[in-house]
Design a protein around this motif. Sequence first.
Motif, short mmCIF file in Angstrom:
data_model
loop_
_atom_site.label_atom_id
_atom_site.label_comp_id
_atom_site.label_asym_id
_atom_site.label_seq_id
_atom_site.Cartn_x
_atom_site.Cartn_y
_atom_site.Cartn_z
N GLY A 164 35.11 51.25 42.82
CA GLY A 164 34.99 52.09 41.64
C GLY A 164 35.56 51.42 40.40
N VAL A 165 36.71 50.77 40.55
CA VAL A 165 37.34 50.07 39.42
C VAL A 165 36.44 48.92 38.95
N VAL A 166 35.86 48.18 39.91
CA VAL A 166 34.97 47.07 39.57
C VAL A 166 33.74 47.58 38.80
N LEU A 167 33.17 48.67 39.28
CA LEU A 167 31.99 49.23 38.63
C LEU A 167 32.30 49.71 37.21
N LEU A 168 33.46 50.32 37.04
CA LEU A 168 33.85 50.76 35.70
C LEU A 168 34.06 49.57 34.77
N TRP A 169 34.60 48.48 35.30
CA TRP A 169 34.75 47.27 34.50
C TRP A 169 33.40 46.72 34.11
N ILE A 170 32.44 46.77 35.02
CA ILE A 170 31.08 46.31 34.69
C ILE A 170 30.52 47.14 33.54
N ALA A 171 30.69 48.46 33.61
CA ALA A 171 30.20 49.34 32.55
C ALA A 171 30.87 48.99 31.22
N VAL A 172 32.17 48.80 31.26
CA VAL A 172 32.92 48.49 30.03
C VAL A 172 32.46 47.16 29.42
N LEU A 173 32.36 46.13 30.25
CA LEU A 173 32.01 44.81 29.75
C LEU A 173 30.56 44.74 29.28
N VAL A 174 29.66 45.41 30.00
CA VAL A 174 28.26 45.44 29.55
C VAL A 174 28.16 46.17 28.21
N GLY A 175 28.87 47.28 28.10
CA GLY A 175 28.85 48.05 26.85
C GLY A 175 29.34 47.23 25.67
N GLY A 211 46.44 42.52 28.20
CA GLY A 211 47.82 42.12 27.89
C GLY A 211 48.82 43.12 28.43
N GLN A 212 48.52 44.41 28.26
CA GLN A 212 49.40 45.45 28.79
C GLN A 212 49.38 45.45 30.32
N ALA A 213 48.18 45.26 30.89
CA ALA A 213 48.03 45.31 32.34
C ALA A 213 48.94 44.29 33.03
N PHE A 214 49.10 43.13 32.44
CA PHE A 214 49.92 42.09 33.04
C PHE A 214 51.40 42.25 32.74
N MET A 215 51.71 43.11 31.77
CA MET A 215 53.11 43.28 31.37
C MET A 215 53.74 44.57 31.88
N ARG A 216 52.94 45.58 32.17
CA ARG A 216 53.47 46.87 32.57
C ARG A 216 53.79 46.90 34.06
N ASP A 217 55.01 47.34 34.40
CA ASP A 217 55.43 47.43 35.79
C ASP A 217 54.58 48.43 36.55
N GLY A 218 54.11 48.02 37.73
CA GLY A 218 53.39 48.92 38.61
C GLY A 218 51.89 48.99 38.36
N PHE A 219 51.41 48.33 37.31
CA PHE A 219 49.96 48.39 37.02
C PHE A 219 49.23 47.34 37.84
N ASP A 220 48.16 47.77 38.50
CA ASP A 220 47.37 46.90 39.37
C ASP A 220 45.91 46.98 38.94
N LEU A 221 45.37 45.88 38.44
CA LEU A 221 43.99 45.88 37.95
C LEU A 221 42.97 46.19 39.03
N SER A 222 43.33 45.97 40.29
CA SER A 222 42.40 46.26 41.38
C SER A 222 42.35 47.74 41.72
N ARG A 223 43.31 48.53 41.21
CA ARG A 223 43.35 49.96 41.54
C ARG A 223 43.37 50.88 40.33
N HIS A 224 43.80 50.35 39.21
CA HIS A 224 44.02 51.21 38.04
C HIS A 224 43.07 50.85 36.90
N SER A 225 42.57 51.87 36.23
CA SER A 225 41.75 51.65 35.03
C SER A 225 42.67 51.51 33.83
N LEU A 226 42.18 50.87 32.77
CA LEU A 226 43.01 50.67 31.58
C LEU A 226 43.42 51.98 30.93
N SER A 227 42.67 53.03 31.18
CA SER A 227 43.02 54.33 30.59
C SER A 227 44.41 54.80 31.01
#
Length: 231
Positions: free
Chosen positions: A193-204, A37-53
């Motif tokens: 790297g972002v994709v792999l981290l998402w895989i780790a997060v979702l699997v966890g 929700g924040q990722a889609f609302m925050r200016d400048g955030f790009d899910l393909s380059r930025h981690s949620l952290s």
Amino acid sequence: MEAPRKETGFDRAAAITRSLLGYGVLAGVFYVTLGLGQAFMRDGFDLSRHSLSLLANGPWGWVQTLNFAVTGLMVLAASVGIARALRPARLALTLVAIYGGSLIVAGVFPADPMDGFPPGAPTGAADEMSTAGFVHLAAGGIGFVALAAAFVALGASFAARGHTTMARSSRLSAAVLLLAFLAGAATATSILGVVLLWIAVLVGWGWLATTSVALYRAVPHPDLHRRPQTP
């Protein structure tokens, strides 16, 4: 022959265990939903380059900090539920609790701004890592390793109880989570790297939820009259 009687009453311990296990399902849903929700609302955030952290930075960073804290508390609750359902399960309790604690620490110490987020941050990684950024990275590493180890411990518990499918799935999840996290951390500034981290997060989150549901179903219903009738 007299029909068997059903017990009446309420098993408070079973109710508490089931409630605690429910947080193992809610934690991941809460974290990912609020994060996206924040990722889609925050200016400048790009899910393909930025981690949620990175969302913990900037004017609305407190929302992600809260996300980490609340999610961490949910995981701590789930760890107690897992231990109660698999008693004795001190190792699993400790490892899952470490993961929950790492989320809280990661929220208190935000990741360093990088790769253009928040707006005005330098392109690429920061030239020097701050103390907060280092603690955040260390907390993430410790947390993911602890969660992977917890899955191995849970796999052993499932195997001891004859649940071979759950045991194998736990070990497989541990391997995928750990490999994806390590590879993702090493290439964190790339799309891969972002994709792999998402895989780790979702699997966890996915396997923690699956384990919690399986244990929830194994705990006897707290309403005694709704339990299977015994001869």
